[in-house]
Write an enzyme that holds these catalytic residues in place. Structure first.
Site, mmCIF file in Angstrom:
data_model
loop_
_atom_site.group_PDB
_atom_site.id
_atom_site.type_symbol
_atom_site.label_atom_id
_atom_site.label_comp_id
_atom_site.label_asym_id
_atom_site.label_seq_id
_atom_site.Cartn_x
_atom_site.Cartn_y
_atom_site.Cartn_z
ATOM 1 C CD GLU A 75 -2.742 1.471 2.343
ATOM 2 O OE1 GLU A 75 -2.900 0.582 3.180
ATOM 3 O OE2 GLU A 75 -3.502 2.445 2.219
ATOM 4 C CG ASP A 97 -3.176 -2.592 4.043
ATOM 5 O OD1 ASP A 97 -2.356 -1.796 4.557
ATOM 6 O OD2 ASP A 97 -4.383 -2.345 3.929
ATOM 7 C CG ASP A 100 -7.303 -3.417 5.851
ATOM 8 O OD1 ASP A 100 -7.385 -2.375 5.177
ATOM 9 O OD2 ASP A 100 -8.249 -4.208 5.986
ATOM 10 C CB THR A 102 -4.427 3.418 8.660
ATOM 11 O OG1 THR A 102 -3.765 2.425 7.885
ATOM 12 C CG2 THR A 102 -3.381 4.375 9.213
ATOM 13 C CG ASP A 229 -7.699 -2.261 1.480
ATOM 14 O OD1 ASP A 229 -6.825 -2.008 2.310
ATOM 15 O OD2 ASP A 229 -8.241 -1.372 0.776
HETATM 16 C C1 LIP Z 1 -9.180 0.704 4.837
HETATM 17 C C2 LIP Z 1 -10.096 -0.373 4.256
HETATM 18 C C3 LIP Z 1 -11.524 -0.125 4.653
HETATM 19 C C4 LIP Z 1 -11.967 1.187 4.131
HETATM 20 C C5 LIP Z 1 -11.054 2.265 4.697
HETATM 21 C C6 LIP Z 1 -9.619 2.016 4.352
HETATM 22 P P1 LIP Z 1 -6.542 1.162 5.096
HETATM 23 O O1 LIP Z 1 -7.846 0.454 4.437
HETATM 24 O O2 LIP Z 1 -9.742 -1.608 4.681
HETATM 25 O O3 LIP Z 1 -12.339 -1.171 4.157
HETATM 26 O O4 LIP Z 1 -13.295 1.398 4.455
HETATM 27 O O5 LIP Z 1 -11.380 3.508 4.202
HETATM 28 O O6 LIP Z 1 -9.401 2.122 2.973
HETATM 29 O O7 LIP Z 1 -6.412 2.464 4.404
HETATM 30 O O8 LIP Z 1 -6.796 1.296 6.533
HETATM 31 O O9 LIP Z 1 -5.451 0.223 4.744
#
Ligand code: LIP
Length: 303
Positions: A75, A97, A100, A102, A229
């Site tokens: 990512e 990632d 996942d 964040t 993701d």
């Molecule tokens: C997250 C995704 C989640 C989405 C968030 C975000 P990150 O990924 O897993 O489904 O709703 O906005 O994109 O950015 O935390 O890796």
């Protein structure tokens, strides 16, 4: 010497456990978290932290040593690249990632996980999703089943899916992509709520998909997710008997192909999943069709 997928999984799991220690350590310290959030001026709802970067670097360098011929996509490196594209070829490619969820991580909301998927010829064949906060290690190998903490998935043998009203849906609103996309996401959640049914959100695509793999919820759908993701969790969910598809029938796919047998574009930024059911693929296709019909779609640039 060619390694089997089981051997690859074992070696990679050790790397992910070490990475998990770093995430857990940081999660416990408000000081580390507060000082590590980096502002993305382009989108203040799409967070990144120094911990994301450190963990991605750690996983990249460890996997490079263990599997020198495999490619790596992560990512943070894709976000920092000029093309911002995820290139998947026939060569085995790790899709990572580092954190996942964040936004959850920054707030101390415990649905946070490390995702490491192995994609060969654009097909995910091995997946690890590890939540070090809740101590949940999900693994899957194509054709060999999936597990949570070594227990076979699904953990919950649900009753047959009778009607959508009885179903538990998961969806996410994600980070802000634009007003049109937001309206569609809200309309889609509303469409399920007005069945009526109930809808949940955990804030992490991979955690959501693992709930479906466990059998703790019936459907998950989201617009805006990325390849990293999804890649690892796709193997885990499929191996539990579930199905992962897009919002639309892919172009060029014959109408005689059931939805449950459609190919899935990992880079397509949209996902619709159903858990394993005892009634089989025909029934999953029927239920997926009913949900897909209720979902509004929108154009979004692929990864
Ligand atoms: C997250 C995704 C989640 C989405 C968030 C975000 P990150 O990924 O897993 O489904 O709703 O906005 O994109 O950015 O935390 O890796």
């Amino acid at each position: 010497m060619e390694l089997s997928l089981e051997e690859i999984l074992q070696k990679t799991k050790n790397v992910v456990i070490k990475a998990g220690e770093k995430v857990k350590e940081a999660f416990k310290s408000r000081e580390i978290i507060n000082s590590s959030v980096e502002d993305k001026e382009s989108n203040p709802t799409d967070l990144v932290t120094a911990v994301d970067k450190e963990v991605e670097n750690y996983i990249f360098s460890s996997l490079k040593v263990l599997f020198p011929s495999f490619l790596l996509v992560g990512e943070e490196t894709v976000s920092a690249s000029e093309s911002k594209k995820v290139i998947l070829t026939d060569t085995p490619t790790w899709v990572i990632d580092p954190i996942d969820g964040t936004m959850n991580f920054v707030h101390g909301f415990p649905f946070v996980c490390i995702c490491v998927g192995l994609v060969v010829k654009k097909e995910p064949v091995l997946g690890i999703v590890y939540n070090p906060i809740l101590d949940e290690m999900y693994t899957g190998i194509k054709g060999k089943g999936s597990f949570m903490n070594d227990k076979k998935l699904p953990l919950i043998q649900n009753t047959p899916l009778k009607s959508l009203q009885r179903c538990l849906f998961i969806t996410e609103y994600g980070y802000f992509l634009g007003q049109n996309e937001l309206d569609i996401k809200v309309a889609n959640a509303k469409s399920m709520l007005s069945l009526p049914s109930q809808v949940r959100s955990l804030g992490s695509c991979a955690m959501d998909m693992c709930q479906i793999a466990k059998g703790s919820a019936d459907f998950y759908f989201e617009i805006g997710i990325h390849t990293w993701d999804l890649a690892a969790a796709t193997v885990i969910l499929r191996e539990s008997g579930g199905v992962v598809v897009g919002y639309k029938r892919p172009k060029g796919i014959d109408n005689s192909i059931q939805i449950a047998d459609e190919p899935f574009d990992l880079n397509g930024r949209k996902v619709l999943c159903i858990r394993g059911v005892i009634e089989g693929k025909e029934y999953q296709s029927k239920m997926l069709g009913e949900v897909r019909e209720r979902l509004k779609d929108c154009e979004i640039e692929s990864d």
